[in-house]
Design a protein around this motif. Structure first.
Motif, mmCIF file in Angstrom:
data_model
loop_
_atom_site.group_PDB
_atom_site.id
_atom_site.type_symbol
_atom_site.label_atom_id
_atom_site.label_comp_id
_atom_site.label_asym_id
_atom_site.label_seq_id
_atom_site.Cartn_x
_atom_site.Cartn_y
_atom_site.Cartn_z
ATOM 1 N N LEU A 294 0.827 -1.203 0.000
ATOM 2 C CA LEU A 294 0.000 0.000 0.000
ATOM 3 C C LEU A 294 0.865 1.259 0.000
ATOM 4 C CD1 LEU A 294 -3.024 -0.754 2.356
ATOM 5 C CD2 LEU A 294 -2.852 -0.980 -0.119
ATOM 6 N N ALA A 295 1.987 1.212 0.750
ATOM 7 C CA ALA A 295 2.826 2.400 0.846
ATOM 8 C C ALA A 295 3.483 2.730 -0.486
ATOM 9 C CB ALA A 295 3.883 2.211 1.932
ATOM 10 N N SER A 296 3.766 1.734 -1.303
ATOM 11 C CA SER A 296 4.540 1.994 -2.524
ATOM 12 C C SER A 296 3.675 2.167 -3.762
ATOM 13 C CB SER A 296 5.538 0.849 -2.752
ATOM 14 O OG SER A 296 4.828 -0.346 -2.951
ATOM 15 N N THR A 297 2.385 1.885 -3.687
ATOM 16 C CA THR A 297 1.597 1.921 -4.922
ATOM 17 C C THR A 297 0.667 3.122 -5.030
ATOM 18 O OG1 THR A 297 -0.012 0.458 -3.884
ATOM 19 C CG2 THR A 297 1.618 -0.575 -5.333
ATOM 20 N N GLY A 298 0.740 4.061 -4.097
ATOM 21 C CA GLY A 298 -0.117 5.241 -4.208
ATOM 22 C C GLY A 298 0.227 6.066 -5.430
ATOM 23 N N THR A 299 -0.813 6.675 -6.057
ATOM 24 C CA THR A 299 -0.551 7.457 -7.262
ATOM 25 C C THR A 299 0.025 8.826 -6.914
ATOM 26 O OG1 THR A 299 -2.917 7.072 -7.401
ATOM 27 C CG2 THR A 299 -1.702 7.023 -9.436
ATOM 28 N N HIS A 300 -0.476 9.455 -5.880
ATOM 29 C CA HIS A 300 0.042 10.746 -5.444
ATOM 30 C C HIS A 300 0.705 10.567 -4.086
ATOM 31 C CE1 HIS A 300 -1.646 13.415 -8.467
ATOM 32 N NE2 HIS A 300 -2.701 12.616 -8.482
ATOM 33 N N PRO A 301 1.622 11.446 -3.707
ATOM 34 C CA PRO A 301 2.229 11.313 -2.371
ATOM 35 C C PRO A 301 1.216 11.583 -1.272
ATOM 36 C CG PRO A 301 3.104 13.221 -3.556
ATOM 37 C CD PRO A 301 2.288 12.452 -4.528
ATOM 38 N N ASN A 302 0.216 12.432 -1.522
ATOM 39 C CA ASN A 302 -0.698 12.804 -0.457
ATOM 40 C C ASN A 302 -2.105 12.278 -0.698
ATOM 41 O OD1 ASN A 302 1.099 14.175 1.174
ATOM 42 N ND2 ASN A 302 0.889 16.067 -0.052
ATOM 43 N N ALA A 303 -2.762 11.904 0.423
ATOM 44 C CA ALA A 303 -4.167 11.533 0.356
ATOM 45 C C ALA A 303 -4.966 12.582 1.092
ATOM 46 C CB ALA A 303 -4.379 10.167 0.999
ATOM 47 N N LYS A 304 -6.074 13.014 0.485
ATOM 48 C CA LYS A 304 -6.866 14.072 1.121
ATOM 49 C C LYS A 304 -8.081 13.470 1.815
ATOM 50 C CE LYS A 304 -6.543 16.773 -2.495
ATOM 51 N NZ LYS A 304 -6.813 17.694 -3.540
ATOM 52 N N PHE A 305 -8.250 13.844 3.094
ATOM 53 C CA PHE A 305 -9.414 13.403 3.858
ATOM 54 C C PHE A 305 -10.304 14.608 4.118
ATOM 55 C CE2 PHE A 305 -8.901 9.020 5.347
ATOM 56 C CZ PHE A 305 -7.634 8.743 4.892
ATOM 57 N N GLY A 306 -11.559 14.545 3.708
ATOM 58 C CA GLY A 306 -12.506 15.609 4.001
ATOM 59 C C GLY A 306 -13.384 15.217 5.188
ATOM 60 N N PHE A 307 -13.629 16.213 6.065
ATOM 61 C CA PHE A 307 -14.404 15.894 7.258
ATOM 62 C C PHE A 307 -15.735 16.626 7.301
ATOM 63 C CE2 PHE A 307 -10.013 14.970 8.351
ATOM 64 C CZ PHE A 307 -10.146 13.696 8.842
ATOM 65 N N ASP A 308 -16.065 17.337 6.240
ATOM 66 C CA ASP A 308 -17.328 18.059 6.248
ATOM 67 C C ASP A 308 -18.436 17.171 5.696
ATOM 68 O OD1 ASP A 308 -16.506 20.353 7.372
ATOM 69 O OD2 ASP A 308 -15.899 21.295 5.485
ATOM 70 N N ALA A 309 -19.591 17.268 6.338
ATOM 71 C CA ALA A 309 -20.757 16.600 5.789
ATOM 72 C C ALA A 309 -21.832 17.644 5.663
ATOM 73 C CB ALA A 309 -21.202 15.468 6.699
ATOM 74 N N GLY A 310 -22.809 17.380 4.819
ATOM 75 C CA GLY A 310 -23.843 18.373 4.560
ATOM 76 C C GLY A 310 -24.510 18.859 5.845
ATOM 77 N N GLY A 311 -24.675 20.173 5.973
ATOM 78 C CA GLY A 311 -25.424 20.709 7.105
ATOM 79 C C GLY A 311 -24.603 21.036 8.327
ATOM 80 N N ALA A 312 -23.300 20.683 8.324
ATOM 81 C CA ALA A 312 -22.489 20.954 9.511
ATOM 82 C C ALA A 312 -22.156 22.443 9.567
ATOM 83 C CB ALA A 312 -21.211 20.130 9.488
ATOM 84 N N ARG A 313 -22.262 23.033 10.742
ATOM 85 C CA ARG A 313 -22.021 24.462 10.850
ATOM 86 C C ARG A 313 -20.526 24.750 11.002
ATOM 87 N NH1 ARG A 313 -25.834 27.141 15.069
ATOM 88 N NH2 ARG A 313 -27.396 26.083 13.830
ATOM 89 N N VAL A 314 -19.819 23.845 11.664
ATOM 90 C CA VAL A 314 -18.395 24.072 11.900
ATOM 91 C C VAL A 314 -17.602 23.418 10.756
ATOM 92 C CG1 VAL A 314 -16.497 23.757 13.513
ATOM 93 C CG2 VAL A 314 -18.835 23.961 14.369
ATOM 94 N N HIS A 315 -16.760 24.218 10.156
ATOM 95 C CA HIS A 315 -15.980 23.697 9.050
ATOM 96 C C HIS A 315 -14.683 23.063 9.567
ATOM 97 C CE1 HIS A 315 -14.138 23.397 5.137
ATOM 98 N NE2 HIS A 315 -13.087 24.079 5.584
ATOM 99 N N VAL A 316 -14.429 21.853 9.129
ATOM 100 C CA VAL A 316 -13.179 21.189 9.496
ATOM 101 C C VAL A 316 -12.299 21.189 8.256
ATOM 102 C CG1 VAL A 316 -12.146 19.115 10.446
ATOM 103 C CG2 VAL A 316 -14.509 19.698 11.001
ATOM 104 N N PRO A 317 -11.059 21.676 8.395
ATOM 105 C CA PRO A 317 -10.206 21.728 7.200
ATOM 106 C C PRO A 317 -9.892 20.331 6.679
ATOM 107 C CG PRO A 317 -8.971 22.296 9.184
ATOM 108 C CD PRO A 317 -10.403 22.211 9.585
ATOM 109 N N THR A 318 -9.730 20.275 5.376
ATOM 110 C CA THR A 318 -9.381 19.014 4.742
ATOM 111 C C THR A 318 -7.959 18.620 5.127
ATOM 112 O OG1 THR A 318 -10.811 19.549 2.898
ATOM 113 C CG2 THR A 318 -9.182 17.852 2.527
ATOM 114 N N LEU A 319 -7.785 17.379 5.492
ATOM 115 C CA LEU A 319 -6.482 16.896 5.938
ATOM 116 C C LEU A 319 -5.737 16.321 4.748
ATOM 117 C CD1 LEU A 319 -4.552 16.012 8.323
ATOM 118 C CD2 LEU A 319 -5.791 13.864 8.269
ATOM 119 N N SER A 320 -4.511 16.749 4.602
ATOM 120 C CA SER A 320 -3.690 16.176 3.539
ATOM 121 C C SER A 320 -2.640 15.281 4.183
ATOM 122 C CB SER A 320 -3.032 17.304 2.731
ATOM 123 O OG SER A 320 -2.514 16.765 1.548
#
Lengths: 425, 434
Positions: free
Chosen positions: B44-70
Motif C-alpha cells: 500500500l505504501a509503494s503503490t499510491g498514485t500521489h504522495p498525499n491523500a486528502k481526507f474531508g471531514f465536512d458533511a452536509g449541514g455541519a455548521r463548523v468547518h473542518v479543514p481538509t487533511l492532507s
C-alpha cells in the motif's frame, strides 16, 4: 404446562383435548377410527397439510377482490360472498393441481407432451429440491445445520457450468465430467465449513451463511470477467453449456424432465444406505445423537464432521449441476432459484429420513410447478405456495399443536427424527 | 437433548470451556497479522498514485468547518504497517490474552481500514471521511437493532433465527400502515407485527417445544411468503395507496449535531436511529445491572436454578422473546420508512442473518454485537465510497463486497474460536423435568 412425560414432549392437558373424549373402539370401523385418531406420523403429516390448506384458503379469501366486493353487501345477498370465496379458493388449488399433475382439458388434445407437461415440470422442480434436501437431512442427522446449500449450489453451478461451456468433450463423458465438477464445487464449499467446525469450532450456521454471501459475490464477480461472461459482455450471464454436457431428456425433447431425476432417486437410495447400513452412517448418527457418547466410543468427531460436510456439499453440488446442466443451462447469479433454503423445509417435512425427504421434495416440487400455473391463470399471488410450505412444516414440527387442533390421542409416534441442537451442541 | 443434570444429582457438571487459544492458532493469527502489516507497509505504501491523500471531514449541514487533511500516504502506511507487524510479533512471542486480542483485532481492523482509505485517496479525489462514517452507521442500524432483538431472545434461552422474518414483517407493516395511517403509525405497526412473530416463535418454542433453529428457519419462510403474497395482493397494483409511506429523513439534533465529525455521524440521523441508541444503551445496562437482567441471564444459563429461587422461567422467556421480536420489527421499519420509503419483496435480503451473525460474533453481548454490526455497516459504506474514489487499482466491488463475510469467517474461526452461547440457549424448559 403442567406435567412432563418421558420423551420430552409436553402433556396436553387442556380440558377439550384429553383422551376421555375418544370413544371406545368397537369392531372394524372403530379400529379404523383408532388409526385416524392416533398420531401416526403419516396421519400427522396429512393433517398438517390439511391445516395448512385451510389457513391458505383463509388467506386467499381475505385477499380476493371479488370476495371483498361481495362481502360489502353481505346482508343483502350472503350467498354471493360464499360463492365468490369458493370460486377464489377452488380456482387457486385447481390451478396448482393443473400446473403440477394433470390438466384435464389437455386430455382431449391427445398430445402426450401437453398431457405430461405438468408432471414433467414437477419432476424438474423436485430434482434439485431432493438433492439439496438430502444434503440438509444428512447434516441434520450428524447434528449439523447446513444453511449453506445455496452457496454450495452456486459453487457447483460455477464449476459444472465452466466445464460445461469451456471444455469440449465427447457425448457421455462431458456430462459426467461436468457433474463431477459440480460435486467437487459443492463439496469444496461445504467442506470448508466442515474443516472450520472441526478444527476451530467455528459454528457451521455462521460459516455456511457467510459462505453463501461469499459464493454470491464470487459468482457475480465471475459473471463480469471475460472468459466466464458470455460475449458481448453486456449481461451478467455465462455462455450456454455445450449440448454434450447437458443431462439427456427423459421423455423426449418436448418435456424438460431429464436424467438428473434418476440420479436423484439413486442419491436417495445411496443416502438411505449410507445412513442406515454403513459403518460411517452409524458413526454419523452417533455423533448427531450424543457427542460425548461418540467421543467415549472412540469416534473421531472432527473427522466425522469433515467427511459429513464433504458429502453434504456433494449432494448440494448435484442440485447445482441439475440446474446448470439441465433446467437453466447458463450460469446466472440466481441459478440457485431459492432451492438452498427450500431444501431446509423439504428436509424438515421429510423428518430426517432420506425416503421422507424424497417425497417431501416431490410434494414441494409439485407446489413449485403449480405456482407457475397459479400465477398464469388466477389472481392469487404465487407466493401462496411458499406460505403453504411454511405452514405445513410448522405444523409438522409441532405435533403437539396438530394433536390439539384435531384432538388426537397421543401415542409413541409423531416425534420428529431430526436432531439439530442449539449453539453449544 | 435436555440438560444433563437430574433431580438426584447434587453436583452440577460444567462443560470445560476451552480457555485461551491453542498454540497453533496463536501462531497462525500472529503470522496473519505480520502478513497484513507487511502488506500495508510495503504494497500500500509503494503503490499510491500521489504522495498525499486528502481526507474531508465536512458533511452536509455541519455548521463548523473542518479543514481538509492532507496526509502523506507512504509514511502513514509504513507507520500503520509497522504497528500491525509489532502486534503480530508480540502475539507470536508473548501472546495476547483472548480478551486483549479482541481489542487488538478491532484496532488492527481500524488501522488497516485507515491505511486502505489513504491508499485509495491518492487518486486525486478527497476521501469524505465523515460521510463514510455517517453512511456506515446508517447501514449498520438495522443490523444493530436486529442483533439486539436476537440478544433479548437468546440471553433468556430461546434461539432466534427468525430475526430475518421479523425484520421483513416489520418492514412490510411499517410501509403499509405508514402509508395508510402515517409514519408514526407505521413504526408502531412494525413493532407490533415483529412482536407477533416473536409471540409465534415463543409459543412454538416454549409451549410446543419445537426445535428452535428449525422454527426460526420456518418462520422466515412464512414471513417471506406472507409478505410476498400480501405485496402482490395489496401493494403491487395499488402502490400509491398502500406502498407509499414516505420516510423519516435525517433530523439534526440542535447543538450536538454541530460537533465536528461526531455531530453529522451520530446526531444527524433519523428518529428510528435515535431510538436505537436508547435501546442499545438500555439493553446493555439493564442486562447487567437490573433485576430483570439478572433474571434473564439466570433463565438463559440455568433455568432449573432460576425456577428454584422462584423466577417464573416461562413467563420471562415469553416476555423477552416477544420484546425481541418488537425490536427486530423496528429494525425492519428502518428498511422501509427509515430509508427508501417503499416495500419490495424480500427487502431485508438476508440482513436478519447478518444480524444473527453479529449476535454470535459479538458473543451474545450488546456491545460485541454492536461492534460486529458496525463492521458490516462500514464495509457496506466503504463499498459505495470506493466507487466515487479513484484508487490506484480499481477493486471489483463484488470482491470487495465479500470482505465483511470473509472477515467474519476468519474472526469466528480464528479470533473468537469456540464461542459459548448462554448455556440453556435452545433448550426448552419444562418444569420438573430437569
Amino acid at each position: 404446562m403442567s406435567e412432563q412425560k418421558a420423551g420430552g414432549e409436553p402433556a396436553v392437558s387442556t380440558p377439550e383435548s384429553g383422551s376421555s373424549k375418544i370413544e371406545t373402539p368397537d369392531g372394524g370401523a372403530g379400529r379404523l377410527r383408532e388409526v385416524f385418531r392416533s398420531d401416526h406420523p403419516a396421519v400427522l403429516t396429512i393433517l398438517a397439510i390439511v391445516a395448512a390448506v385451510v389457513i391458505g384458503s383463509i388467506l386467499i379469501i381475505a385477499s380476493d377482490q371479488a370476495t371483498r366486493t361481495a362481502a360489502s353487501y353481505f346482508t343483502a345477498a350472503p350467498m354471493d360472498t360464499f360463492s365468490a370465496a369458493w370460486h377464489a379458493v377452488s380456482g387457486a388449488y385447481v390451478a396448482i393441481f393443473e400446473g403440477s399433475i394433470l390438466n384435464p382439458s389437455s386430455l382431449s388434445s391427445g398430445d402426450t407432451a401437453t398431457i405430461f407437461g405438468p408432471i414433467s415440470e414437477t419432476i424438474v422442480s423436485a430434482t434439485p429440491l431432493i438433492f439439496a434436501g438430502l444434503s440438509v437431512t444428512l447434516a441434520f442427522r450428524a447434528g449439523l445445520f447446513n444453511i449453506g446449500a445455496q452457496g454450495q449450489i452456486l459453487l457447483a453451478a460455477i464449476f459444472a457450468g465452466y466445464v460445461g461451456f469451456s471444455w469440449h468433450l465427447p457425448v457421455v463423458l462431458h456430462v459426467i465430467v461436468a457433474v463431477l465438477a459440480g460435486i467437487l464445487g459443492g463439496a469444496l464449499w461445504a467442506g470448508l465449513a466442515g474443516v472450520l467446525k472441526a478444527k476451530t469450532g467455528a459454528h457451521e450456521v455462521i460459516t455456511t451463511i457467510m459462505l453463501n454471501y461469499v459464493a454470491l459475490g464470487l459468482i457475480q464477480y465471475l459473471l463480469g470477467v471475460h472468459g466466464f461472461q458470455a460475449k458481448p459482455y453486456n449481461q451478467a450471464i455465462s455462455p450456454p453449456v455445450d449440448h454434450n454436457a447437458l443431462y439427456p431428456h427423459l421423455f423426449g425433447s418436448a418435456l424438460r424432465a431429464n436424467v438428473a431425476f434418476l440420479v436423484a432417486i439413486a442419491a436417495t437410495v445411496a443416502v438411505a444406505w449410507l445412513l442406515g447400513r454403513s459403518t460411517f452412517g452409524f458413526r454419523l448418527r452417533t455423533v448427531g445423537a450424543n457427542q460425548d457418547a461418540a467421543r467415549t466410543a472412540g469416534i473421531s468427531i472432527s473427522r466425522v464432521y469433515i467427511v459429513v460436510m464433504l458429502i453434504v456439499g456433494a449432494l448440494a453440488g448435484l442440485a447445482g449441476s441439475a440446474q446448470v446442466l439441465g433446467t437453466s443451462p447458463q450460469v446466472t447469479s440466481d441459478i440457485d432459484a431459492g432451492f438452498g433454503f427450500d431444501a431446509i423445509t423439504v428436509s424438515l417435512l421429510g423428518r430426517g429420513s432420506p425416503i421422507g425427504t424424497f417425497w417431501a421434495g416431490m410434494l414441494f416440487g409439485a407446489l413449485r410447478a403449480g405456482s407457475v400455473q397459479l400465477l398464469a391463470s388466477t389472481n392469487t399471488p404465487s407466493d401462496l405456495v411458499q406460505v403453504l410450505q411454511a405452514l405445513i412444516v410448522l405444523f409438522i414440527a409441532a405435533p403437539g399443536l396438530v394433536r390439539l387442533i384435531f384432538r388426537l390421542r397421543r401415542g409413541a409416534g409423531g416425534q420428529t427424527a431430526v436432531v439439530a441442537k442449539g449453539w453449544n451442541g | 437433548m435436555s440438560a444433563p443434570t437430574t433431580d438426584e444429582e447434587l453436583v452440577v457438571h460444567h462443560k470445560v470451556v476451552q480457555v485461551g487459544p491453542s498454540r497453533a492458532r496463536q501462531t497462525a493469527v500472529a503470522i496473519a497479522l505480520i502478513v497484513i502489516g507487511l502488506f500495508v507497509a510495503i504494497v500500500l505504501a509503494s503503490t499510491g498514485t500521489h504522495p498525499n491523500a486528502k481526507f474531508g471531514f465536512d458533511a452536509g449541514g455541519a455548521r463548523v468547518h473542518v479543514p481538509t487533511l492532507s496526509l502523506p500516504e507512504a509514511p502513514f502506511c509504513i507507520v500503520v504497517g509497522a504497528l500491525i507487524v509489532l502486534a503480530g510479533i508480540y502475539h507470536l512471542v508473548r501472546g495476547f490474552t483472548p480478551a486483549a486480542m479482541r481489542w487488538v483485532g478491532s484496532a488492527v481492523g481500524v488501522l488497516f481500514l485507515l491505511a486502505f482509505l489513504a491508499w485509495a485517496g491518492t487518486g486525486g479525489r478527497t476521501v469524505q471521511f465523515t460521510s463514510l462514517l455517517q453512511q456506515g452507521l446508517f447501514l449498520a442500524a438495522p443490523l444493530i437493532l436486529g442483533a439486539m432483538g436476537g440478544i433479548l431472545c437468546e440471553r433468556s434461552g430461546v434461539i432466534n433465527v427468525a430475526i430475518e422474518g421479523q425484520m421483513l414483517a416489520g418492514a412490510f407493516a411499517g410501509a403499509l400502515l405508514g402509508t395508510v395511517a402515517g409514519l408514526f403509525a407505521g413504526i408502531v405497526a412494525a413493532i407490533v407485527v415483529g412482536g407477533l412473530l416473536g409471540l409465534l416463535l415463543a409459543v412454538f418454542a416454549i409451549r410446543f417445544l419445537v426445535n428452535q433453529v428449525i422454527l426460526g428457519v420456518v418462520l422466515n419462510v412464512l414471513a417471506l411468503g406472507l409478505t410476498g403474497y400480501l405485496f402482490d395482493a395489496i401493494m403491487a397494483n395499488n402502490s400509491n395507496g398502500t406502498d407509499n409511506p414516505g420516510f423519516f429523513g435525517p433530523a439534526k439534533v440542535p447543538l450536538l449535531g454541530d460537533i465536528p465529525v461526531i455531530g453529522p455521524v451520530v446526531f444527524d440521523q433519523n428518529y428510528i436511529i435515535y431510538a436505537m441508541y436508547v435501546i442499545v444503551i438500555v439493553i446493555d445496562v439493564a442486562l447487567i445491572r437490573t433485576r430483570w437482567g439478572l433474571r434473564t441471564r439466570a433463565v438463559g444459563e440455568h433455568p432449573q436454578a432460576a425456577d428454584t429461587v422462584g423466577i417464573n422461567v416461562l413467563r420471562l422467556r415469553y416476555q423477552n422473546v416477544v420484546l425481541g421480536g418488537c425490536v427486530a420489527g423496528l429494525a425492519g421499519a428502518l428498511l422501509t420508512i427509515g430509508s427508501v420509503g417503499a416495500f419490495t419483496k424480500n427487502i431485508s435480503s438476508g440482513q436478519g442473518f447478518i444480524a444473527l451473525a453479529a449476535v454470535i460474533f459479538g458473543r451474545w453481548t450488546p456491545r460485541g454485537a454492536l461492534g460486529a454490526a458496525l463492521l458490516f455497516g462500514f464495509a457496506g459504506a466503504l463499498q459505495s465510497v470506493l466507487s466515487f474514489l479513484n484508487p490506484p487499482l480499481q477493486i471489483n466491488s463484488n470482491l470487495l463486497g465479500m470482505l465483511p463475510y470473509v472477515v467474519t469467517i476468519f474472526a469466528v474461526a480464528g479470533l473468537v474460536g469456540r464461542v459459548r452461547a448462554p448455556a440453556a440457549d435452545g433448550e426448552p424448559y419444562v418444569k420438573g423435568s430437569a
